[in-house]
Enzyme design. Structure first.
Site, PDB file in Angstrom:
ATOM      1  CB  CYS A  27       5.290  -6.585  -3.429  1.00 51.18           C
ATOM      2  SG  CYS A  27       4.171  -7.533  -4.485  1.00 51.18           S
ATOM      3  CG  HIS A 669      -1.976  -6.150 -11.420  1.00 48.03           C
ATOM      4  ND1 HIS A 669      -0.624  -6.014 -11.650  1.00 48.03           N
ATOM      5  CD2 HIS A 669      -2.135  -5.940 -10.095  1.00 48.03           C
ATOM      6  CE1 HIS A 669      -0.001  -5.759 -10.518  1.00 48.03           C
ATOM      7  NE2 HIS A 669      -0.902  -5.700  -9.551  1.00 48.03           N
TER       8      HIS A 669
END
Length: 753
Positions: A27, A669
């Site tokens: 990703c 995150h």
């Protein structure tokens, strides 16, 4: 073992041989999605009796790398990725390329589809991006951003060196603008910076081409960019600039892709990528630009200059607006150069007002774009914000190229905003009759005494820059909202972040801990008592010095009875609050942390997650509120220096793509210096939070991870990879959702390491 769908795969085994598949997952950020897709594919293969090896290309590098032996014996390869993956090593094998989200959502379907996937040929070998799933950007967009990312260092280095040399070694000269003495030290610095600027355009073109056509496209892309920027090759005084480089980059990339599809004899194939393709593509592109595109460019700008010359007797405001539009359009390109050369040519005739209009517009683009990165920081990446600061510096010295990285990355939003601000600055300068005696622009020429009407000159520059900055954030924000990335959150909401992390945060934290006695089940006899405990704890916490003291005291008050340590907690939290907690536990009849033994407060996940960063009930109902609540939770660890910045960084990360992973999980995150050390938090939501997950589920388990920019090593990424894989186990998720309290959650998470 399932029967393969469609024709047998290349290299398919004989009777009784176990089917073998390979996979690559990746990703854009290389964190959670990468590992969750890998785990899902592995589980689906195992359930069907299929042997599978999965290579993950994450932030910590490629793991479980597929070697030649793996590829040789494979029956098919699944590439679940939202970024470029080199497919050349899979030539001759069936390859199915999809988005990483498909690997998470439909692993079983991919295993069936790969059996009938097309065989990857050497002619098509190169890179691939996911095409079947996820909300990924187009190939064209990613190619453009690839070129911009490689170009930015050249813009910054070249621009800053030129600005420094002009400011420290230059002086005004009516015949030559800002002049640096020949054979001086500062002329050498200027020359080095000028090389950076000359390389900027070919680099942009070359790496756009590289992203489309791989290595064979790099040479034609770079040479094509150099030709586009060298007007002398096609009788143009200005060249085609960065817009021409974008054109040559895409032309080179797709030309190489087309040439790769041409069938050639086997003996020619080995030299195709290193000799034949680069030579053919470079020659064809270069001649096409010089003889086909270049001549019209030259003709257009010759006539544009003539048209401008006929306007000198008309309204100064209109002429200033037109010159400002041209200056701002391509920042050093042919349109910009036409306006600039027109103004510079009139200086010798005694008409210095036209150059004054140009001089006011020249710095507006870099100043406006730099200002935009300060106005709405979370619309920009860290690299873009740093480039914005450099652009502000370059703008002060009249280096309009400082805005090129922003225009190249978002042309549809940035170029109109630049032109609007440039037109405003040029019009104001024309209205005020500002004059410039040297062919240069920006505040530096006013400081050095080359401008008349200095106050209005600065007014024009300031207003134009503000207009550009505001227009940019408005257009960029609108574009992001249209893509559904949630960037349009009200800025006022950012101001409110501090409310949950200020002086009263300790009281709130204490109240949440007091509710543990009734939070795990239906209301019971302890509910009323717990409510009193909350009020008592809040009252006690409110009288304390601040967040850290209160949160620490409240947490310690509910720890196991450990003699003096527990007594300190009672004192810190307040006698009323501590008594309320104890009473709530006893009446509620729930086994809370006080009933656990020994080591339940020992942090887990390598010490990054502790009881203080676990919350068994998340109150937030939407993603942004959840991130703010999670940031406040992480602040209880004492490792968060700036809660507001942590929230902004996490929200910017969401703009790049959702961190909702499916299976009722989200892992927001952030990498930011708002935290002093890596820290992880976990909260559970009863109703779930809409997170844009690929499988459509709401997030009930929300992990938040924050690490400093300069965090040593990749320990936090290793933990995230392990955690992502573990979360694919339904039993593990069930235990996390069913854990009665914070201590029980910690016990479950110990299985990760």
């Amino acid at each position: 073992m399932t029967s393969p769908a469609g024709p047998p795969p290349t290299g398919g085994g004989g009777e009784g041989r176990r089917l073998k598949l390979l996979a690559v997952t990746a990703c854009p950020t290389g964190i959670a999605h990468t590992y969750m897709a890998a785990e899902k594919l592995a589980q689906a293969a195992e359930s069907r009796g299929i042997e599978m090896k999965v290579e993950t290309q994450g932030s910590i590098g490629a793991e479980n790398v597929l070697d030649d032996n793996d590829v040789r014996s494979a029956d098919g390869i699944i590439v679940a990725a939202d970024k470029d993956v080199d497919l050349s090593r899979f030539a001759g094998k069936r390859v199915l390329a999809v988005g990483v989200a498909e690997g998470i959502r439909h692993p079983e379907r991919l295993i069936e589809q790969v059996m009938s996937a097309p065989v990857h040929t050497p002619q098509a070998a190169g890179t691939a991006t996911g095409g079947g799933g996820g909300k990924e950007r187009s190939v064209a967009y990613k190619a453009l951003m690839n070129g911009v990312s490689y170009m930015i260092p050249f813009v910054v280095v070249g621009g800053l060196l030129i600005a420094i040399s002009l400011s420290l070694g230059g002086h005004t000269d009516p015949s030559g603008g800002l002049v640096i003495p020949e054979d001086s030290f500062w002329m050498d610095v200027f020359s080095i910076g000028d090389i950076g600027f000359k390389l900027m355009v070919p680099i942009l073109s070359g790496y756009i081409a590289y992203a489309i056509g791989d290595r064979p496209a790099l040479v034609p892309g770079m040479i094509g960019g150099w030709i586009a920027n060298t007007g002398e090759l096609y009788d143009s005084k200005a060249g085609a600039g960065f817009i021409g480089a974008i054109v040559t980059g895409f032309l080179a990339g797709y030309l190489v892709v087309g040439i790769k599809k041409v069938r050639v004899p086997k003996f020619v194939q080995p030299i195709m990528p290193i000799i034949v393709i680069p030579i053919v593509a470079t020659t064809a592109l270069g001649l096409f630009f010089i003889y086909v595109i270049g001549q019209p460019i030259s003709w257009v700008f010759e006539h544009l200059t003539s048209w401008l010359s006929g306007m000198t007797g008309t309204s100064a405001v209109l002429l200033g607006a037109i010159l400002g539009l041209m200056i701002a359009f391509d920042m050093g390109g042919p349109v910009n150069k036409t306006a600039f050369l027109f103004g510079a040519g009139l200086i010798a005739t005694g008409n210095q007002t036209v150059m004054g209009m140009c001089a006011a517009a020249i710095p507006v683009m870099p100043l406006g774009q730099g200002l935009a990165t300060l106005i709405r920081r979370r619309l920009y990446t860290e690299q873009e914000r740093e480039t914005g600061l450099a652009a502000l510096f370059m703008g002060c010295f009249g280096i309009s190229e400082g805005a090129i990285p922003f225009a190249a990355a978002r042309p549809a939003q940035v170029i109109p905003a630049n032109m609007l601000g440039g037109a405003v600055a040029g019009a104001i300068a024309g209205l005020a009759g500002v004059e410039d005696a040297v062919p240069h622009g920006g505040p530096v020429v006013a400081v050095l005494g080359a401008v008349s009407g200095v106050p209005m000159f600065f007014v024009a520059v300031l207003i134009g820059s503000v207009v550009t900055g505001l227009a940019t954030v408005g257009l960029v924000g609108l574009g992001e909202r249209k893509r559904g990335l949630g960037v349009g959150a009200a800025t006022g909401g950012e101001v409110a972040v501090g409310a949950g992390a200020g002086a009263g945060a300790g009281a709130v934290a204490a109240a949440e801990v007091a509710l543990v006695g009734v939070g795990a089940g239906a209301p019971g006899p302890g509910s009323a008592v717990a409510e009193q405990a909350v009020r008592g704890t809040v009252a006690a916490g409110a009288g304390r010095a601040g967040e850290q003291t209160n949160a620490a005291g409240a947490a310690t008050a509910v720890e196991p009875a450990k003699g003096a340590e527990s007594a300190k907690g009672v004192e810190a939290a307040g006698a009323a609050g501590a008594a309320g907690v104890a009473e709530a536990r006893e009446a509620g009849g729930v086994a809370g942390p006080a009933s656990r033994t020994g080591d339940e407060d020992v942090p887990v996940l390598s010490g990054h997650l502790s009881r203080r960063t676990v919350r068994v009930r998340l109150d937030a109902r939407d993603k942004e509120s959840a991130i703010r609540e999670m940031a406040g939770l992480l602040a209880r660890s004492g490792r968060v220096a700036d809660v507001d910045e942590l929230v902004r960084t996490a929200l910017r990360r969401e703009e790049q793509g959702t961190t909702g992973l499916g299976e009722e999980i989200a892992i927001p995150h952030a990498k930011t210096d708002a935290v002093t050390a890596p820290v992880v938090g976990l909260a559970r939501s009863v109703e779930g939070v809409e997170w844009g997950s690929p499988d459509g589920t709401k997030a009930r388990l929300v992990f938040m991870i924050a690490v400093p920019e300069a965090a040593a090593g990749d320990e936090h990424l290793r933990i995230l990879a392990l955690l992502s894989r573990k979360l694919m186990d339904p039993g593990f998720r069930g235990r996390l959702l069913g854990a009665a309290d914070e201590g029980a959650v910690l016990e479950v998470l110990r299985d990760v390491e």
